[in-house]
Motif scaffolding. Structure first.
Motif, PDB file in Angstrom:
ATOM      1  N   ASP A   1       0.834  -1.202   0.000  1.00  0.00           N
ATOM      2  CA  ASP A   1       0.000   0.000   0.000  1.00  0.00           C
ATOM      3  C   ASP A   1       0.873   1.258   0.000  1.00  0.00           C
ATOM      4  O   ASP A   1       0.598   2.217  -0.729  1.00  0.00           O
ATOM      5  CB  ASP A   1      -0.923   0.017   1.221  1.00  0.00           C
ATOM      6  CG  ASP A   1      -2.047  -1.003   1.107  1.00  0.00           C
ATOM      7  OD1 ASP A   1      -2.326  -1.452  -0.028  1.00  0.00           O
ATOM      8  OD2 ASP A   1      -2.637  -1.346   2.148  1.00  0.00           O
ATOM      9  N   ARG A   2       1.921   1.245   0.824  1.00  0.00           N
ATOM     10  CA  ARG A   2       2.785   2.433   0.880  1.00  0.00           C
ATOM     11  C   ARG A   2       3.612   2.557  -0.388  1.00  0.00           C
ATOM     12  O   ARG A   2       3.979   3.667  -0.787  1.00  0.00           O
ATOM     13  CB  ARG A   2       3.711   2.357   2.105  1.00  0.00           C
ATOM     14  CG  ARG A   2       4.481   3.656   2.300  1.00  0.00           C
ATOM     15  CD  ARG A   2       5.074   3.805   3.672  1.00  0.00           C
ATOM     16  NE  ARG A   2       5.598   5.156   3.832  1.00  0.00           N
ATOM     17  CZ  ARG A   2       6.901   5.454   3.893  1.00  0.00           C
ATOM     18  NH1 ARG A   2       7.807   4.491   3.847  1.00  0.00           N
ATOM     19  NH2 ARG A   2       7.290   6.710   4.021  1.00  0.00           N
ATOM     20  N   LEU A   3       3.895   1.439  -1.038  1.00  0.00           N
ATOM     21  CA  LEU A   3       4.637   1.474  -2.301  1.00  0.00           C
ATOM     22  C   LEU A   3       3.894   2.353  -3.312  1.00  0.00           C
ATOM     23  O   LEU A   3       4.506   3.181  -3.987  1.00  0.00           O
ATOM     24  CB  LEU A   3       4.798   0.055  -2.851  1.00  0.00           C
ATOM     25  CG  LEU A   3       5.669  -0.096  -4.093  1.00  0.00           C
ATOM     26  CD1 LEU A   3       7.126   0.139  -3.775  1.00  0.00           C
ATOM     27  CD2 LEU A   3       5.485  -1.493  -4.694  1.00  0.00           C
ATOM     28  N   GLN A   4       2.598   2.173  -3.403  1.00  0.00           N
ATOM     29  CA  GLN A   4       1.783   2.969  -4.317  1.00  0.00           C
ATOM     30  C   GLN A   4       1.860   4.446  -3.955  1.00  0.00           C
ATOM     31  O   GLN A   4       2.035   5.307  -4.825  1.00  0.00           O
ATOM     32  CB  GLN A   4       0.339   2.485  -4.287  1.00  0.00           C
ATOM     33  CG  GLN A   4      -0.627   3.266  -5.171  1.00  0.00           C
ATOM     34  CD  GLN A   4      -0.431   2.997  -6.651  1.00  0.00           C
ATOM     35  OE1 GLN A   4       0.162   1.987  -7.032  1.00  0.00           O
ATOM     36  NE2 GLN A   4      -0.907   3.915  -7.488  1.00  0.00           N
ATOM     37  N   ALA A   5       1.739   4.749  -2.671  1.00  0.00           N
ATOM     38  CA  ALA A   5       1.776   6.144  -2.228  1.00  0.00           C
ATOM     39  C   ALA A   5       3.126   6.779  -2.514  1.00  0.00           C
ATOM     40  O   ALA A   5       3.207   7.937  -2.953  1.00  0.00           O
ATOM     41  CB  ALA A   5       1.449   6.226  -0.740  1.00  0.00           C
ATOM     42  N   LEU A   6       4.206   6.037  -2.258  1.00  0.00           N
ATOM     43  CA  LEU A   6       5.543   6.562  -2.532  1.00  0.00           C
ATOM     44  C   LEU A   6       5.753   6.776  -4.027  1.00  0.00           C
ATOM     45  O   LEU A   6       6.368   7.769  -4.440  1.00  0.00           O
ATOM     46  CB  LEU A   6       6.607   5.616  -1.980  1.00  0.00           C
ATOM     47  CG  LEU A   6       6.806   5.596  -0.466  1.00  0.00           C
ATOM     48  CD1 LEU A   6       7.839   4.542  -0.085  1.00  0.00           C
ATOM     49  CD2 LEU A   6       7.245   6.965   0.038  1.00  0.00           C
ATOM     50  N   GLY A   7       5.255   5.833  -4.824  1.00  0.00           N
ATOM     51  CA  GLY A   7       5.386   5.983  -6.266  1.00  0.00           C
ATOM     52  C   GLY A   7       4.678   7.220  -6.774  1.00  0.00           C
ATOM     53  O   GLY A   7       5.210   7.969  -7.603  1.00  0.00           O
ATOM     54  N   GLU A   8       3.472   7.469  -6.260  1.00  0.00           N
ATOM     55  CA  GLU A   8       2.713   8.651  -6.665  1.00  0.00           C
ATOM     56  C   GLU A   8       3.422   9.928  -6.210  1.00  0.00           C
ATOM     57  O   GLU A   8       3.470  10.918  -6.955  1.00  0.00           O
ATOM     58  CB  GLU A   8       1.303   8.583  -6.093  1.00  0.00           C
ATOM     59  CG  GLU A   8       0.458   7.475  -6.721  1.00  0.00           C
ATOM     60  CD  GLU A   8      -0.897   7.320  -6.050  1.00  0.00           C
ATOM     61  OE1 GLU A   8      -1.144   8.042  -5.059  1.00  0.00           O
ATOM     62  OE2 GLU A   8      -1.698   6.483  -6.518  1.00  0.00           O
ATOM     63  N   ALA A   9       3.981   9.905  -5.003  1.00  0.00           N
ATOM     64  CA  ALA A   9       4.707  11.075  -4.502  1.00  0.00           C
ATOM     65  C   ALA A   9       5.955  11.337  -5.336  1.00  0.00           C
ATOM     66  O   ALA A   9       6.292  12.492  -5.643  1.00  0.00           O
ATOM     67  CB  ALA A   9       5.085  10.868  -3.036  1.00  0.00           C
ATOM     68  N   CYS A  10       6.646  10.273  -5.716  1.00  0.00           N
ATOM     69  CA  CYS A  10       7.854  10.397  -6.537  1.00  0.00           C
ATOM     70  C   CYS A  10       7.506  10.984  -7.904  1.00  0.00           C
ATOM     71  O   CYS A  10       8.182  11.898  -8.397  1.00  0.00           O
ATOM     72  CB  CYS A  10       8.504   9.022  -6.694  1.00  0.00           C
ATOM     73  SG  CYS A  10      10.113   9.034  -7.496  1.00  0.00           S
ATOM     74  N   ALA A  11       6.443  10.476  -8.513  1.00  0.00           N
ATOM     75  CA  ALA A  11       6.020  10.971  -9.822  1.00  0.00           C
ATOM     76  C   ALA A  11       5.581  12.431  -9.739  1.00  0.00           C
ATOM     77  O   ALA A  11       5.877  13.232 -10.644  1.00  0.00           O
ATOM     78  CB  ALA A  11       4.892  10.108 -10.366  1.00  0.00           C
ATOM     79  N   ALA A  12       4.893  12.799  -8.664  1.00  0.00           N
ATOM     80  CA  ALA A  12       4.458  14.183  -8.496  1.00  0.00           C
ATOM     81  C   ALA A  12       5.658  15.116  -8.341  1.00  0.00           C
ATOM     82  O   ALA A  12       5.680  16.226  -8.897  1.00  0.00           O
ATOM     83  CB  ALA A  12       3.529  14.296  -7.284  1.00  0.00           C
ATOM     84  N   ALA A  13       6.661  14.665  -7.591  1.00  0.00           N
ATOM     85  CA  ALA A  13       7.870  15.475  -7.421  1.00  0.00           C
ATOM     86  C   ALA A  13       8.595  15.642  -8.754  1.00  0.00           C
ATOM     87  O   ALA A  13       9.065  16.739  -9.085  1.00  0.00           O
ATOM     88  CB  ALA A  13       8.791  14.831  -6.388  1.00  0.00           C
ATOM     89  N   ALA A  14       8.699  14.557  -9.514  1.00  0.00           N
ATOM     90  CA  ALA A  14       9.350  14.637 -10.822  1.00  0.00           C
ATOM     91  C   ALA A  14       8.591  15.591 -11.735  1.00  0.00           C
ATOM     92  O   ALA A  14       9.208  16.350 -12.512  1.00  0.00           O
ATOM     93  CB  ALA A  14       9.431  13.250 -11.448  1.00  0.00           C
ATOM     94  N   ALA A  15       7.261  15.590 -11.644  1.00  0.00           N
ATOM     95  CA  ALA A  15       6.456  16.509 -12.459  1.00  0.00           C
ATOM     96  C   ALA A  15       6.718  17.962 -12.052  1.00  0.00           C
ATOM     97  O   ALA A  15       6.750  18.862 -12.906  1.00  0.00           O
ATOM     98  CB  ALA A  15       4.978  16.175 -12.315  1.00  0.00           C
ATOM     99  N   LYS A  16       6.925  18.211 -10.753  1.00  0.00           N
ATOM    100  CA  LYS A  16       7.237  19.568 -10.294  1.00  0.00           C
ATOM    101  C   LYS A  16       8.587  20.025 -10.842  1.00  0.00           C
ATOM    102  O   LYS A  16       8.733  21.180 -11.269  1.00  0.00           O
ATOM    103  CB  LYS A  16       7.261  19.612  -8.761  1.00  0.00           C
ATOM    104  CG  LYS A  16       5.900  19.565  -8.110  1.00  0.00           C
ATOM    105  CD  LYS A  16       6.029  19.702  -6.603  1.00  0.00           C
ATOM    106  CE  LYS A  16       4.677  19.614  -5.922  1.00  0.00           C
ATOM    107  NZ  LYS A  16       4.800  19.732  -4.442  1.00  0.00           N
TER     108      LYS A  16
END
Length: 277
Positions: free
Chosen positions: A240-255
């Protein structure tokens, strides 16, 4: 890197080039895991005579590129390398722009965040914000990864033409133990999945106790110029946290992409680019 003993005959340019190759090979033996090395250790690793390594190290020591540990008399990289690398790091716009985003990402997730760039056959760390946890995984500045299963390596290879990826893996330039036709095809499918998901995952595949997630940073041409990486201890990362971390990582890369004035490429088709390598 495999070094070569200087030739005693032949073109002077060839001999000069071999000296440079040997010097670079000596520098590359030092790693974050093994920062202190003796002459014999270095000579064995680069395949040079100890006297040759001693001469190279003596020159490096004069230029402060290496220094000798007072107690062990072994060598470590010196501060002079910062003077050499400083102008390059200062010019890396991706590093400057990504720093506040990485800080925010580490505060949000509690894990280490890092910025990786691609050198053609390996992923290199150029910035890092370490986790505040006592138990953490870090990616030191200058750390290099060329394992096909590393999350950041997946990010860069996913945007390479398929013939180029095949060449890098089959030649051994990118490490992929046990590679055969079947596993190569499966790996190419994995890269396509990385693109569709928006981030790559290494769930304990290169190190049993570590998880890595990485997402691409794009420039104004839609080309990948960097990757945001989150390395974390596996015991803290449930599915479950893997998904959250992946989304956070992708959002940071988008920033970071937006701060660079970049843009993601058009939605990918069914596979990797098919152009000539």
């Amino acid at each position: 890197m495999t070094a070569t003993e200087p030739e005693t005959t032949g073109n002077g340019d060839s001999k000069g080039a071999s000296v440079i190759v040997n010097a670079i090979a000596v520098l590359r033996t030092f790693t974050a895991d093994e920062p202190l090395l003796g002459v014999t250790e270095i000579a064995n690793r680069v395949g040079l005579h100890k006297s040759t390594v001693s001469r190279i190290l003596a020159t490096f020591e004069q230029e402060h590129l290496v220094e000798r540990d007072a107690e062990t008399r072994r060598f470590r990289l010196g501060l002079g390398l910062i003077a050499v690398a400083g102008p390059l790091l200062a010019e890396l716009e991706e590093r400057r722009v990504a720093y506040p985003v990485l800080r925010e990402l580490s505060e949000q997730t509690g894990e280490t965040s890092a910025l990786m760039v691609w050198s053609g056959d390996e992923s290199i760390c150029v910035e890092q914000i370490a986790s505040h946890h006592q138990i953490k995984h870090t990616t030191p500045l200058g750390a290099r990864y060329n394992d096909a299963l590393s999350a950041s390596v997946q990010v860069f290879l996913a945007r390479e033409p398929e013939p180029r990826v095949r060449s890098l893996l089959t030649s051994g330039a990118i490490s992929c133990p046990g590679l055969d036709d079947s596993s190569l095809d499966a790996y190419l499918v994995r890269l396509k999945d990385d693109i569709r998901r928006g981030w790559a995952v290494n769930y304990g595949e290169t190190s049993l106790d570590e998880v890595g997630l990485a997402a691409p940073v794009f420039d104004h041409r839609g080309e990948v110029v960097a990757a945001v990486l989150i390395p974390a201890p596996r015991f803290r990362v449930s599915q479950d946290r893997l998904q959250a971390l992946g989304e956070a990582c992708a959002a940071a890369a988008a920033k970071v992409t937006a701060r660079l004035g970049g843009r993601p490429p058009a939605a990918p088709g069914p596979g990797l680019r098919q152009g000539a390598g």
